[in-house]
Design a protein around this motif. Sequence first.
Motif, PDB file in Angstrom:
ATOM      1  N   ILE A  51       0.816  -1.228   0.000  1.00 14.34           N
ATOM      2  CA  ILE A  51       0.000   0.000   0.000  1.00 14.34           C
ATOM      3  C   ILE A  51       0.848   1.277   0.000  1.00 14.34           C
ATOM      4  O   ILE A  51       0.295   2.374  -0.079  1.00 14.34           O
ATOM      5  CB  ILE A  51      -0.977   0.026   1.197  1.00 14.34           C
ATOM      6  CG1 ILE A  51      -0.223  -0.026   2.533  1.00 14.34           C
ATOM      7  CG2 ILE A  51      -1.960  -1.105   1.104  1.00 14.34           C
ATOM      8  CD1 ILE A  51      -1.147   0.075   3.740  1.00 14.34           C
ATOM      9  N   GLY A  52       2.174   1.130   0.065  1.00 16.60           N
ATOM     10  CA  GLY A  52       3.046   2.286  -0.005  1.00 16.60           C
ATOM     11  C   GLY A  52       3.042   3.120   1.265  1.00 16.60           C
ATOM     12  O   GLY A  52       2.156   2.967   2.118  1.00 16.60           O
ATOM     13  N   PRO A  53       4.022   4.016   1.416  1.00 23.78           N
ATOM     14  CA  PRO A  53       4.101   4.867   2.601  1.00 23.78           C
ATOM     15  C   PRO A  53       2.868   5.742   2.798  1.00 23.78           C
ATOM     16  O   PRO A  53       2.452   5.982   3.931  1.00 23.78           O
ATOM     17  CB  PRO A  53       5.348   5.723   2.334  1.00 23.78           C
ATOM     18  CG  PRO A  53       6.167   4.927   1.391  1.00 23.78           C
ATOM     19  CD  PRO A  53       5.187   4.204   0.529  1.00 23.78           C
ATOM     20  N   VAL A  54       2.263   6.233   1.703  1.00 25.35           N
ATOM     21  CA  VAL A  54       1.098   7.113   1.838  1.00 25.35           C
ATOM     22  C   VAL A  54      -0.062   6.372   2.488  1.00 25.35           C
ATOM     23  O   VAL A  54      -0.718   6.891   3.406  1.00 25.35           O
ATOM     24  CB  VAL A  54       0.666   7.663   0.460  1.00 25.35           C
ATOM     25  CG1 VAL A  54      -0.608   8.493   0.602  1.00 25.35           C
ATOM     26  CG2 VAL A  54       1.774   8.516  -0.141  1.00 25.35           C
ATOM     27  N   TYR A 102       8.412   8.116   6.745  1.00 27.36           N
ATOM     28  CA  TYR A 102       8.126   6.764   6.266  1.00 27.36           C
ATOM     29  C   TYR A 102       8.653   6.547   4.850  1.00 27.36           C
ATOM     30  O   TYR A 102       9.117   5.460   4.506  1.00 27.36           O
ATOM     31  CB  TYR A 102       6.615   6.493   6.331  1.00 27.36           C
ATOM     32  CG  TYR A 102       6.152   6.027   7.694  1.00 27.36           C
ATOM     33  CD1 TYR A 102       6.872   6.365   8.841  1.00 27.36           C
ATOM     34  CD2 TYR A 102       5.011   5.258   7.860  1.00 27.36           C
ATOM     35  CE1 TYR A 102       6.449   5.949  10.092  1.00 27.36           C
ATOM     36  CE2 TYR A 102       4.590   4.831   9.119  1.00 27.36           C
ATOM     37  CZ  TYR A 102       5.306   5.186  10.227  1.00 27.36           C
ATOM     38  OH  TYR A 102       4.911   4.766  11.469  1.00 27.36           O
ATOM     39  N   THR A 103       8.580   7.588   4.016  1.00 23.91           N
ATOM     40  CA  THR A 103       9.144   7.457   2.674  1.00 23.91           C
ATOM     41  C   THR A 103      10.661   7.333   2.751  1.00 23.91           C
ATOM     42  O   THR A 103      11.274   6.564   1.991  1.00 23.91           O
ATOM     43  CB  THR A 103       8.758   8.665   1.804  1.00 23.91           C
ATOM     44  OG1 THR A 103       7.338   8.843   1.831  1.00 23.91           O
ATOM     45  CG2 THR A 103       9.191   8.452   0.366  1.00 23.91           C
ATOM     46  N   ALA A 104      11.275   8.068   3.685  1.00 29.16           N
ATOM     47  CA  ALA A 104      12.721   7.958   3.883  1.00 29.16           C
ATOM     48  C   ALA A 104      13.101   6.564   4.377  1.00 29.16           C
ATOM     49  O   ALA A 104      14.107   5.988   3.936  1.00 29.16           O
ATOM     50  CB  ALA A 104      13.195   9.017   4.882  1.00 29.16           C
ATOM     51  N   ILE A 105      12.298   6.014   5.276  1.00 30.34           N
ATOM     52  CA  ILE A 105      12.558   4.652   5.781  1.00 30.34           C
ATOM     53  C   ILE A 105      12.534   3.651   4.637  1.00 30.34           C
ATOM     54  O   ILE A 105      13.368   2.742   4.564  1.00 30.34           O
ATOM     55  CB  ILE A 105      11.529   4.272   6.860  1.00 30.34           C
ATOM     56  CG1 ILE A 105      11.771   5.084   8.137  1.00 30.34           C
ATOM     57  CG2 ILE A 105      11.595   2.774   7.169  1.00 30.34           C
ATOM     58  CD1 ILE A 105      10.692   4.907   9.186  1.00 30.34           C
ATOM     59  N   GLU A 106      11.581   3.835   3.726  1.00 34.70           N
ATOM     60  CA  GLU A 106      11.485   2.924   2.579  1.00 34.70           C
ATOM     61  C   GLU A 106      12.738   2.998   1.712  1.00 34.70           C
ATOM     62  O   GLU A 106      13.177   1.994   1.151  1.00 34.70           O
ATOM     63  CB  GLU A 106      10.252   3.269   1.750  1.00 34.70           C
ATOM     64  CG  GLU A 106      10.043   2.341   0.562  1.00 34.70           C
ATOM     65  CD  GLU A 106       8.880   2.768  -0.306  1.00 34.70           C
ATOM     66  OE1 GLU A 106       8.170   1.889  -0.820  1.00 34.70           O
ATOM     67  OE2 GLU A 106       8.673   3.988  -0.478  1.00 34.70           O
ATOM     68  N   ALA A 208      -4.938   6.535  -2.234  1.00 33.34           N
ATOM     69  CA  ALA A 208      -3.774   5.633  -2.207  1.00 33.34           C
ATOM     70  C   ALA A 208      -4.215   4.181  -2.073  1.00 33.34           C
ATOM     71  O   ALA A 208      -3.683   3.289  -2.758  1.00 33.34           O
ATOM     72  CB  ALA A 208      -2.846   6.015  -1.058  1.00 33.34           C
ATOM     73  N   LEU A 209      -5.191   3.936  -1.204  1.00 31.35           N
ATOM     74  CA  LEU A 209      -5.667   2.562  -0.995  1.00 31.35           C
ATOM     75  C   LEU A 209      -6.495   2.072  -2.186  1.00 31.35           C
ATOM     76  O   LEU A 209      -6.588   0.872  -2.435  1.00 31.35           O
ATOM     77  CB  LEU A 209      -6.478   2.490   0.297  1.00 31.35           C
ATOM     78  CG  LEU A 209      -5.702   2.790   1.582  1.00 31.35           C
ATOM     79  CD1 LEU A 209      -6.635   2.753   2.794  1.00 31.35           C
ATOM     80  CD2 LEU A 209      -4.564   1.789   1.783  1.00 31.35           C
ATOM     81  N   TRP A 210      -7.110   3.002  -2.927  1.00 26.93           N
ATOM     82  CA  TRP A 210      -7.862   2.627  -4.138  1.00 26.93           C
ATOM     83  C   TRP A 210      -6.903   2.138  -5.222  1.00 26.93           C
ATOM     84  O   TRP A 210      -7.164   1.136  -5.900  1.00 26.93           O
ATOM     85  CB  TRP A 210      -8.674   3.817  -4.618  1.00 26.93           C
ATOM     86  CG  TRP A 210      -9.394   3.570  -5.914  1.00 26.93           C
ATOM     87  CD1 TRP A 210      -8.962   3.846  -7.189  1.00 26.93           C
ATOM     88  CD2 TRP A 210     -10.676   2.967  -6.063  1.00 26.93           C
ATOM     89  NE1 TRP A 210      -9.879   3.470  -8.120  1.00 26.93           N
ATOM     90  CE2 TRP A 210     -10.956   2.926  -7.465  1.00 26.93           C
ATOM     91  CE3 TRP A 210     -11.622   2.470  -5.168  1.00 26.93           C
ATOM     92  CZ2 TRP A 210     -12.136   2.401  -7.957  1.00 26.93           C
ATOM     93  CZ3 TRP A 210     -12.795   1.949  -5.659  1.00 26.93           C
ATOM     94  CH2 TRP A 210     -13.059   1.915  -7.042  1.00 26.93           C
ATOM     95  N   ALA A 218      -1.265  -6.590   4.964  1.00 21.02           N
ATOM     96  CA  ALA A 218      -0.761  -5.221   4.849  1.00 21.02           C
ATOM     97  C   ALA A 218      -1.587  -4.263   5.693  1.00 21.02           C
ATOM     98  O   ALA A 218      -1.045  -3.372   6.369  1.00 21.02           O
ATOM     99  CB  ALA A 218      -0.777  -4.781   3.387  1.00 21.02           C
ATOM    100  N   LEU A 219      -2.907  -4.433   5.665  1.00 22.25           N
ATOM    101  CA  LEU A 219      -3.772  -3.574   6.471  1.00 22.25           C
ATOM    102  C   LEU A 219      -3.522  -3.797   7.955  1.00 22.25           C
ATOM    103  O   LEU A 219      -3.517  -2.847   8.748  1.00 22.25           O
ATOM    104  CB  LEU A 219      -5.238  -3.859   6.133  1.00 22.25           C
ATOM    105  CG  LEU A 219      -6.269  -2.912   6.745  1.00 22.25           C
ATOM    106  CD1 LEU A 219      -6.002  -1.470   6.303  1.00 22.25           C
ATOM    107  CD2 LEU A 219      -7.680  -3.339   6.366  1.00 22.25           C
TER     108      LEU A 219
END
Length: 307
Positions: A51-54, A102-106, A208-210, A218-219
Amino acid sequence: MVVRSSQEGAPGPVLASKVGSGRAVGVSLMLGSGLSTQLGAAVAALAFPVIGPVGVVAVRQWVAAVVLLGVGRPRPLSFTAAQWWPVLGLAAVFATMNLALYTAIERIGLGLAVTLEFLGPLAVALAGSRRRTDLACAIAAGVAVVVLTRPQPSTDYLGIGLALLAAVCWGCYILLNRTVGERLPGLEGSAAAAGVSALVYLPVGGLALWHHPPTLPALACALAAGVLSSAVPFLSDLVALRRVPTHYFGIFMSVNPVLAALVGVVVLDQHLDVTSWAAVAVIVSANAVTVTTTTTTRPAGDQTHRS
């Protein structure tokens, strides 16, 4: 001659024992809070591929809003314009800081991202100081950052930039939180800011979830991240702050980069080299020394309760 009972002096040792026990509980809660926060970030990273950082940040903001609104019970209809502006600024910081981190962590890993993020509170603590100790801490931290971000063929400059953006946001959070605390009673300001941030993430997270339909695992990871990184630390910190002095809290907050690096190794198999570990240790030490030697006591909330 006054004859004293043999038990007259007993309350002293008993009280000291209770105080010592209370501090031991407080220290345990602080360590548990830090570990929970970093475990939450690691669990969140497990959901990034789906689901990505967002998407993960959206779920975390919704969980944080439920917790803070339930505890703070704000009355937004009674807020004045002077109260709303710092609340809205805090909401923007909440939304930006967590997404940037969170994007940086990824991109660059948990340990490095959290270490760079801690430059935010360190910068605020050092701002305006003219003490030689603080100057030495600033220089040491600067050298450590250069070591951590040393140019290499594989260096992810965008990830480093996002972690530094999270650091800037944390510094802004500290300053805005002071203003909100001055203009609104209790936790009303922080709770209202968390609520606004959650509302912003309703369309963002929904979109984002759509586009990235969540699987059940993941959820579950995203929800666990919200609980571990928002609900548990918030409640643990509230209890801990009743048992330990403010400067103790600041010192233990400084341990978070180490906890993040260790959790990154165990949970995500993200390993730092010896040089990077040394740089992390320098930044942690600079934080701890700055907090310990600061003569002006700041509210402990300056460095915690990030939703």
